[in-house]
Design a protein around this motif. Structure first.
Motif, PDB file in Angstrom:
ATOM      1  N   THR A   1     -51.953  23.215  14.067  1.00  0.00           N
ATOM      2  CA  THR A   1     -51.107  22.085  13.699  1.00  0.00           C
ATOM      3  C   THR A   1     -51.192  21.036  14.797  1.00  0.00           C
ATOM      4  O   THR A   1     -50.978  21.339  15.970  1.00  0.00           O
ATOM      5  N   ASN A   2     -51.535  19.810  14.413  1.00  0.00           N
ATOM      6  CA  ASN A   2     -51.582  18.677  15.340  1.00  0.00           C
ATOM      7  C   ASN A   2     -50.443  17.730  14.986  1.00  0.00           C
ATOM      8  O   ASN A   2     -50.248  17.405  13.812  1.00  0.00           O
ATOM      9  N   ILE A   3     -49.724  17.281  16.007  1.00  0.00           N
ATOM     10  CA  ILE A   3     -48.602  16.367  15.810  1.00  0.00           C
ATOM     11  C   ILE A   3     -48.798  15.164  16.719  1.00  0.00           C
ATOM     12  O   ILE A   3     -49.011  15.319  17.925  1.00  0.00           O
ATOM     13  N   THR A   4     -48.742  13.978  16.131  1.00  0.00           N
ATOM     14  CA  THR A   4     -48.869  12.752  16.914  1.00  0.00           C
ATOM     15  C   THR A   4     -47.836  11.729  16.454  1.00  0.00           C
ATOM     16  O   THR A   4     -47.461  11.693  15.285  1.00  0.00           O
ATOM     17  N   TYR A   5     -47.381  10.918  17.407  1.00  0.00           N
ATOM     18  CA  TYR A   5     -46.541   9.772  17.081  1.00  0.00           C
ATOM     19  C   TYR A   5     -47.452   8.559  17.170  1.00  0.00           C
ATOM     20  O   TYR A   5     -48.096   8.327  18.206  1.00  0.00           O
ATOM     21  N   GLU A   6     -47.544   7.800  16.066  1.00  0.00           N
ATOM     22  CA  GLU A   6     -48.538   6.747  15.941  1.00  0.00           C
ATOM     23  C   GLU A   6     -47.943   5.445  15.422  1.00  0.00           C
ATOM     24  O   GLU A   6     -46.809   5.418  14.950  1.00  0.00           O
ATOM     25  N   GLY A   7     -48.765   4.404  15.462  1.00  0.00           N
ATOM     26  CA  GLY A   7     -48.399   3.122  14.886  1.00  0.00           C
ATOM     27  C   GLY A   7     -49.566   2.518  14.140  1.00  0.00           C
ATOM     28  O   GLY A   7     -50.720   2.728  14.515  1.00  0.00           O
ATOM     29  N   LEU A   8     -49.264   1.780  13.075  1.00  0.00           N
ATOM     30  CA  LEU A   8     -50.254   1.004  12.328  1.00  0.00           C
ATOM     31  C   LEU A   8     -49.919  -0.469  12.485  1.00  0.00           C
ATOM     32  O   LEU A   8     -48.792  -0.877  12.221  1.00  0.00           O
ATOM     33  N   ARG A   9     -50.883  -1.229  12.900  1.00  0.00           N
ATOM     34  CA  ARG A   9     -50.722  -2.681  12.966  1.00  0.00           C
ATOM     35  C   ARG A   9     -51.472  -3.262  11.772  1.00  0.00           C
ATOM     36  O   ARG A   9     -52.687  -3.490  11.818  1.00  0.00           O
ATOM     37  N   CYS A  10     -50.734  -3.481  10.702  1.00  0.00           N
ATOM     38  CA  CYS A  10     -51.326  -3.896   9.424  1.00  0.00           C
ATOM     39  C   CYS A  10     -52.079  -5.215   9.532  1.00  0.00           C
ATOM     40  O   CYS A  10     -53.130  -5.379   8.909  1.00  0.00           O
ATOM     41  N   ALA A  11     -51.555  -6.151  10.292  1.00  0.00           N
ATOM     42  CA  ALA A  11     -52.146  -7.484  10.372  1.00  0.00           C
ATOM     43  C   ALA A  11     -53.566  -7.462  10.920  1.00  0.00           C
ATOM     44  O   ALA A  11     -54.379  -8.325  10.578  1.00  0.00           O
ATOM     45  N   THR A  12     -53.891  -6.461  11.738  1.00  0.00           N
ATOM     46  CA  THR A  12     -55.220  -6.407  12.340  1.00  0.00           C
ATOM     47  C   THR A  12     -56.018  -5.186  11.900  1.00  0.00           C
ATOM     48  O   THR A  12     -57.162  -5.020  12.325  1.00  0.00           O
ATOM     49  N   GLY A  13     -55.430  -4.323  11.074  1.00  0.00           N
ATOM     50  CA  GLY A  13     -56.137  -3.127  10.632  1.00  0.00           C
ATOM     51  C   GLY A  13     -56.418  -2.162  11.764  1.00  0.00           C
ATOM     52  O   GLY A  13     -57.518  -1.633  11.877  1.00  0.00           O
ATOM     53  N   GLN A  14     -55.403  -1.932  12.606  1.00  0.00           N
ATOM     54  CA  GLN A  14     -55.577  -1.060  13.760  1.00  0.00           C
ATOM     55  C   GLN A  14     -54.509   0.032  13.788  1.00  0.00           C
ATOM     56  O   GLN A  14     -53.450  -0.111  13.182  1.00  0.00           O
ATOM     57  N   PHE A  15     -54.801   1.102  14.533  1.00  0.00           N
ATOM     58  CA  PHE A  15     -53.829   2.171  14.755  1.00  0.00           C
ATOM     59  C   PHE A  15     -53.780   2.499  16.238  1.00  0.00           C
ATOM     60  O   PHE A  15     -54.690   2.165  16.996  1.00  0.00           O
ATOM     61  N   LYS A  16     -52.702   3.159  16.618  1.00  0.00           N
ATOM     62  CA  LYS A  16     -52.514   3.538  18.012  1.00  0.00           C
ATOM     63  C   LYS A  16     -51.776   4.867  18.047  1.00  0.00           C
ATOM     64  O   LYS A  16     -50.846   5.085  17.265  1.00  0.00           O
ATOM     65  N   ILE A  17     -52.191   5.748  18.934  1.00  0.00           N
ATOM     66  CA  ILE A  17     -51.479   7.004  19.147  1.00  0.00           C
ATOM     67  C   ILE A  17     -50.643   6.858  20.414  1.00  0.00           C
ATOM     68  O   ILE A  17     -51.183   6.588  21.486  1.00  0.00           O
ATOM     69  N   TYR A  18     -49.333   7.013  20.267  1.00  0.00           N
ATOM     70  CA  TYR A  18     -48.431   6.874  21.399  1.00  0.00           C
ATOM     71  C   TYR A  18     -48.235   8.188  22.149  1.00  0.00           C
ATOM     72  O   TYR A  18     -48.154   8.202  23.368  1.00  0.00           O
ATOM     73  N   ALA A  19     -48.100   9.285  21.390  1.00  0.00           N
ATOM     74  CA  ALA A  19     -47.784  10.570  22.022  1.00  0.00           C
ATOM     75  C   ALA A  19     -48.267  11.715  21.142  1.00  0.00           C
ATOM     76  O   ALA A  19     -48.475  11.545  19.939  1.00  0.00           O
ATOM     77  N   THR A  20     -48.434  12.863  21.766  1.00  0.00           N
ATOM     78  CA  THR A  20     -48.777  14.076  21.027  1.00  0.00           C
ATOM     79  C   THR A  20     -47.635  15.067  21.173  1.00  0.00           C
ATOM     80  O   THR A  20     -46.959  15.119  22.205  1.00  0.00           O
TER      81      THR A  20
END
Length: 169
Positions: A89-108
């Motif tokens: 099981t992998n758990i990540t806290y992430e974000g999607l920036r819709c305006a630019t089509g990007q994602f970011k992983i903040y924490a695991t």
């Protein structure tokens, strides 16, 4: 075919935005500034909602609906839980920036219920490849319909409940 062009267009926008080809029209306009995200509580089984990624993926993907938020910066943030075919099981806290089509992983997330900040937390283009197909699905089908972020967490929870955002054909 329609989905192919939608994903292609999203990838085109993301790659050109990250390359700096779409500069702000107005140099006096305020520059985008990312909010400092607050880590959510650790996901609970009762709050997990499975979502479809593709018929070929061997993994199961879930969003912790209690963690879903939409920032004033336009970033949709959520906790992603992935159960692999091998039992990991992998758990990540992430974000999607819709305006630019990007994602970011903040924490695991770790099995002891604690978050660890990601060592490399940078915005990356969403790619519709086997490794990151879930980001493309979340962006296109659930949280960034027509390239715009959902307005509220409730809208995102409803899209997950329905299996796709109502404005996605």
């Amino acid at each position: 075919m329609k989905r192919f062009f939608s994903v292609f267009f999203s990838l085109f926008l993301a790659s050109n935005a990250s390359a700096g080809l779409f500069a702000d029209e107005d140099p006096d306009a305020p520059k985008w500034e990312e909010e400092t995200p607050q880590l959510p509580g650790f996901p609970k089984e009762a709050d997990l909602r499975e979502f479809f990624v593709s018929a070929t993926t061997p993994h199961r993907y879930f969003i912790d609906t209690a963690s879903l938020s939409v920032g004033k910066d336009g970033v949709v943030r959520y906790t992603l839980v992935v159960h692999t075919r091998g039992g990991v099981t992998n758990i990540t806290y992430e974000g999607l920036r819709c305006a630019t089509g990007q994602f970011k992983i903040y924490a695991t997330g770790h099995t002891d219920g604690r978050w660890v900040m990601a060592r490399q937390s940078a915005w990356r283009p969403i790619e519709n490849n086997p490794t990151y197909r879930h980001h493309a699905a979340l962006s296109h089908d659930y949280f960034c319909p027509i390239g715009n972020p959902i307005a509220t967490p409730e809208e995102g929870r409803e899209a997950l409940r329905l299996g796709k955002h109502p404005s996605v054909n």
